[in-house]
Design a protein around this motif. Structure first.
Motif, PDB file in Angstrom:
ATOM      1  N   ILE A  78      -6.944   5.907   3.567  1.00  0.00           N
ATOM      2  CA  ILE A  78      -5.864   5.047   3.269  1.00  0.00           C
ATOM      3  C   ILE A  78      -5.234   5.479   1.969  1.00  0.00           C
ATOM      4  O   ILE A  78      -5.830   6.280   1.056  1.00  0.00           O
ATOM      5  CB  ILE A  78      -6.241   3.700   2.639  1.00  0.00           C
ATOM      6  CG1 ILE A  78      -7.070   2.966   3.991  1.00  0.00           C
ATOM      7  CG2 ILE A  78      -5.450   2.700   1.835  1.00  0.00           C
ATOM      8  CD1 ILE A  78      -7.996   1.851   3.382  1.00  0.00           C
ATOM      9  N   TYR A  79      -3.981   5.798   1.935  1.00  0.00           N
ATOM     10  CA  TYR A  79      -3.170   6.475   0.746  1.00  0.00           C
ATOM     11  C   TYR A  79      -2.075   5.667   0.332  1.00  0.00           C
ATOM     12  O   TYR A  79      -1.279   5.203   1.179  1.00  0.00           O
ATOM     13  CB  TYR A  79      -2.811   7.811   1.104  1.00  0.00           C
ATOM     14  CG  TYR A  79      -2.220   8.608   0.276  1.00  0.00           C
ATOM     15  CD1 TYR A  79      -3.133   9.419  -0.570  1.00  0.00           C
ATOM     16  CD2 TYR A  79      -0.957   8.566  -0.121  1.00  0.00           C
ATOM     17  CE1 TYR A  79      -2.760  10.008  -1.673  1.00  0.00           C
ATOM     18  CE2 TYR A  79      -0.854   9.416  -1.389  1.00  0.00           C
ATOM     19  CZ  TYR A  79      -1.667  10.100  -2.101  1.00  0.00           C
ATOM     20  OH  TYR A  79      -1.230  10.749  -2.984  1.00  0.00           O
ATOM     21  N   THR A  80      -1.846   5.582  -0.974  1.00  0.00           N
ATOM     22  CA  THR A  80      -0.872   4.727  -1.574  1.00  0.00           C
ATOM     23  C   THR A  80      -0.146   5.735  -2.453  1.00  0.00           C
ATOM     24  O   THR A  80      -0.640   6.413  -3.117  1.00  0.00           O
ATOM     25  CB  THR A  80      -1.087   3.685  -2.319  1.00  0.00           C
ATOM     26  OG1 THR A  80      -2.045   2.976  -1.660  1.00  0.00           O
ATOM     27  CG2 THR A  80      -0.162   3.057  -2.983  1.00  0.00           C
ATOM     28  N   GLY A  81       1.289   5.781  -2.216  1.00  0.00           N
ATOM     29  CA  GLY A  81       2.174   6.810  -3.156  1.00  0.00           C
ATOM     30  C   GLY A  81       2.357   6.028  -4.532  1.00  0.00           C
ATOM     31  O   GLY A  81       3.023   4.852  -4.648  1.00  0.00           O
ATOM     32  N   GLU A  82       1.819   6.426  -5.518  1.00  0.00           N
ATOM     33  CA  GLU A  82       1.953   6.094  -6.807  1.00  0.00           C
ATOM     34  C   GLU A  82       2.711   7.015  -7.709  1.00  0.00           C
ATOM     35  O   GLU A  82       2.472   8.209  -7.556  1.00  0.00           O
ATOM     36  CB  GLU A  82       0.690   5.776  -7.485  1.00  0.00           C
ATOM     37  CG  GLU A  82      -0.129   4.826  -6.976  1.00  0.00           C
ATOM     38  CD  GLU A  82       0.375   3.334  -6.926  1.00  0.00           C
ATOM     39  OE1 GLU A  82       1.171   3.078  -7.754  1.00  0.00           O
ATOM     40  OE2 GLU A  82      -0.109   2.457  -6.093  1.00  0.00           O
ATOM     41  N   PRO A  83       3.470   6.594  -8.668  1.00  0.00           N
ATOM     42  CA  PRO A  83       3.746   5.261  -8.989  1.00  0.00           C
ATOM     43  C   PRO A  83       4.535   4.231  -8.435  1.00  0.00           C
ATOM     44  O   PRO A  83       4.840   3.331  -8.832  1.00  0.00           O
ATOM     45  CB  PRO A  83       4.119   5.608 -10.683  1.00  0.00           C
ATOM     46  CG  PRO A  83       5.080   6.804 -10.523  1.00  0.00           C
ATOM     47  CD  PRO A  83       4.220   7.501  -9.475  1.00  0.00           C
ATOM     48  N   GLY A  84       5.259   4.862  -7.287  1.00  0.00           N
ATOM     49  CA  GLY A  84       6.240   4.036  -6.751  1.00  0.00           C
ATOM     50  C   GLY A  84       7.655   4.245  -7.076  1.00  0.00           C
ATOM     51  O   GLY A  84       7.964   5.275  -7.817  1.00  0.00           O
ATOM     52  N   VAL A  85       8.594   3.355  -6.650  1.00  0.00           N
ATOM     53  CA  VAL A  85      10.022   3.172  -6.947  1.00  0.00           C
ATOM     54  C   VAL A  85      10.336   2.097  -7.730  1.00  0.00           C
ATOM     55  O   VAL A  85      10.163   1.028  -7.348  1.00  0.00           O
ATOM     56  CB  VAL A  85      11.101   3.399  -5.697  1.00  0.00           C
ATOM     57  CG1 VAL A  85      12.423   3.402  -5.837  1.00  0.00           C
ATOM     58  CG2 VAL A  85      10.514   4.513  -4.889  1.00  0.00           C
ATOM     59  N   THR A  86      10.984   1.954  -8.820  1.00  0.00           N
ATOM     60  CA  THR A  86      11.465   0.958  -9.625  1.00  0.00           C
ATOM     61  C   THR A  86      12.928   0.540  -9.165  1.00  0.00           C
ATOM     62  O   THR A  86      13.637   1.330  -9.134  1.00  0.00           O
ATOM     63  CB  THR A  86      11.237   1.213 -11.228  1.00  0.00           C
ATOM     64  OG1 THR A  86      10.141   1.674 -11.512  1.00  0.00           O
ATOM     65  CG2 THR A  86      11.965  -0.080 -11.874  1.00  0.00           C
ATOM     66  N   LEU A  87      12.974  -0.788  -8.542  1.00  0.00           N
ATOM     67  CA  LEU A  87      14.342  -1.130  -8.282  1.00  0.00           C
ATOM     68  C   LEU A  87      14.729  -2.150  -9.441  1.00  0.00           C
ATOM     69  O   LEU A  87      13.851  -3.219  -9.644  1.00  0.00           O
ATOM     70  CB  LEU A  87      14.109  -1.935  -6.943  1.00  0.00           C
ATOM     71  CG  LEU A  87      15.240  -2.653  -6.528  1.00  0.00           C
ATOM     72  CD1 LEU A  87      16.551  -1.616  -6.353  1.00  0.00           C
ATOM     73  CD2 LEU A  87      15.136  -3.593  -5.198  1.00  0.00           C
ATOM     74  N   SER A  88      15.788  -2.088  -9.985  1.00  0.00           N
ATOM     75  CA  SER A  88      16.458  -3.062 -10.957  1.00  0.00           C
ATOM     76  C   SER A  88      17.695  -3.727 -10.282  1.00  0.00           C
ATOM     77  O   SER A  88      18.609  -2.788  -9.974  1.00  0.00           O
ATOM     78  CB  SER A  88      16.803  -2.358 -12.143  1.00  0.00           C
ATOM     79  OG  SER A  88      15.827  -1.598 -12.785  1.00  0.00           O
ATOM     80  N   VAL A  89      17.764  -4.956 -10.201  1.00  0.00           N
ATOM     81  CA  VAL A  89      18.646  -5.366  -9.559  1.00  0.00           C
ATOM     82  C   VAL A  89      19.776  -6.213 -10.629  1.00  0.00           C
ATOM     83  O   VAL A  89      19.032  -7.261 -11.347  1.00  0.00           O
ATOM     84  CB  VAL A  89      18.357  -6.563  -8.282  1.00  0.00           C
ATOM     85  CG1 VAL A  89      19.658  -7.406  -7.861  1.00  0.00           C
ATOM     86  CG2 VAL A  89      17.496  -5.818  -7.524  1.00  0.00           C
ATOM     87  N   THR A  90      20.824  -6.102 -10.737  1.00  0.00           N
ATOM     88  CA  THR A  90      21.699  -6.688 -11.695  1.00  0.00           C
ATOM     89  C   THR A  90      22.538  -7.688 -11.172  1.00  0.00           C
ATOM     90  O   THR A  90      23.026  -7.751 -10.147  1.00  0.00           O
ATOM     91  CB  THR A  90      22.530  -5.508 -12.604  1.00  0.00           C
ATOM     92  OG1 THR A  90      23.345  -4.884 -11.680  1.00  0.00           O
ATOM     93  CG2 THR A  90      21.658  -4.692 -13.321  1.00  0.00           C
TER      94      THR A  90
END
Length: 143
Positions: A124-136
């Motif tokens: 099991i593998y999780t890609g960290e830290p991930g992608v930060t999505l900011s919705v304005t």
């Protein structure tokens, strides 16, 4: 920093590939931060790798998921999260893990992480830290 315009909306992308992984296991995010406008559509791109064979056993990917929440120590797949009902889809083929979110809402702002699960012990593998999505807010909406 790159700018992409689509249908009158502006997306701001931090163009930085992040590779997280060890021993041939990994997730590469095309962008680590994405800013998008409410009501628009965003694609969050990544790819993943894993060893073809471990101890003579061929590796098979059994499940892939994107998540922003963890419940009872397990990630909650955005496809099953009622807040995203009818607004998310996974695109791509083998080793491509693109998440598309339509009709973006400010509440979609979060860190999105990709996880894949294989048939291998501990596979099991999780890609960290991930992608930060900011919705304005929609800057084109004049009321």
């Amino acid at each position: 920093m790159g700018f992409t315009a689509a249908a009158g909306f502006v997306f701001l992308l931090l163009s930085l590939s992040v590779v997280q992984g060890q021993n041939d296991w990994g997730v590469t995010y095309t962008s680590t931060q994405i800013c998008a406008v409410e009501g628009s559509t965003v694609d969050i791109h990544c790819s993943y790798t894993y060893p073809y064979r471990i101890n003579g056993n061929v590796t098979v990917v059994e499940e892939v998921l994107w998540f922003i929440k963890v419940k009872e120590n397990l990630p909650v797949d955005v496809r099953t999260d009622s807040e995203f009902a009818g607004r998310v889809q996974y695109d791509g083929d083998k080793n491509d893990c693109t998440l598309r979110i339509t009709d973006l809402k400010p509440s979609d702002s979060a860190v999105y992480s990709f996880r894949f699960i294989t048939n291998q012990p501990g596979g099991i593998y999780t890609g960290e830290p991930g992608v930060t999505l900011s919705v304005t807010g929609n800057i084109f909406n004049s009321t």
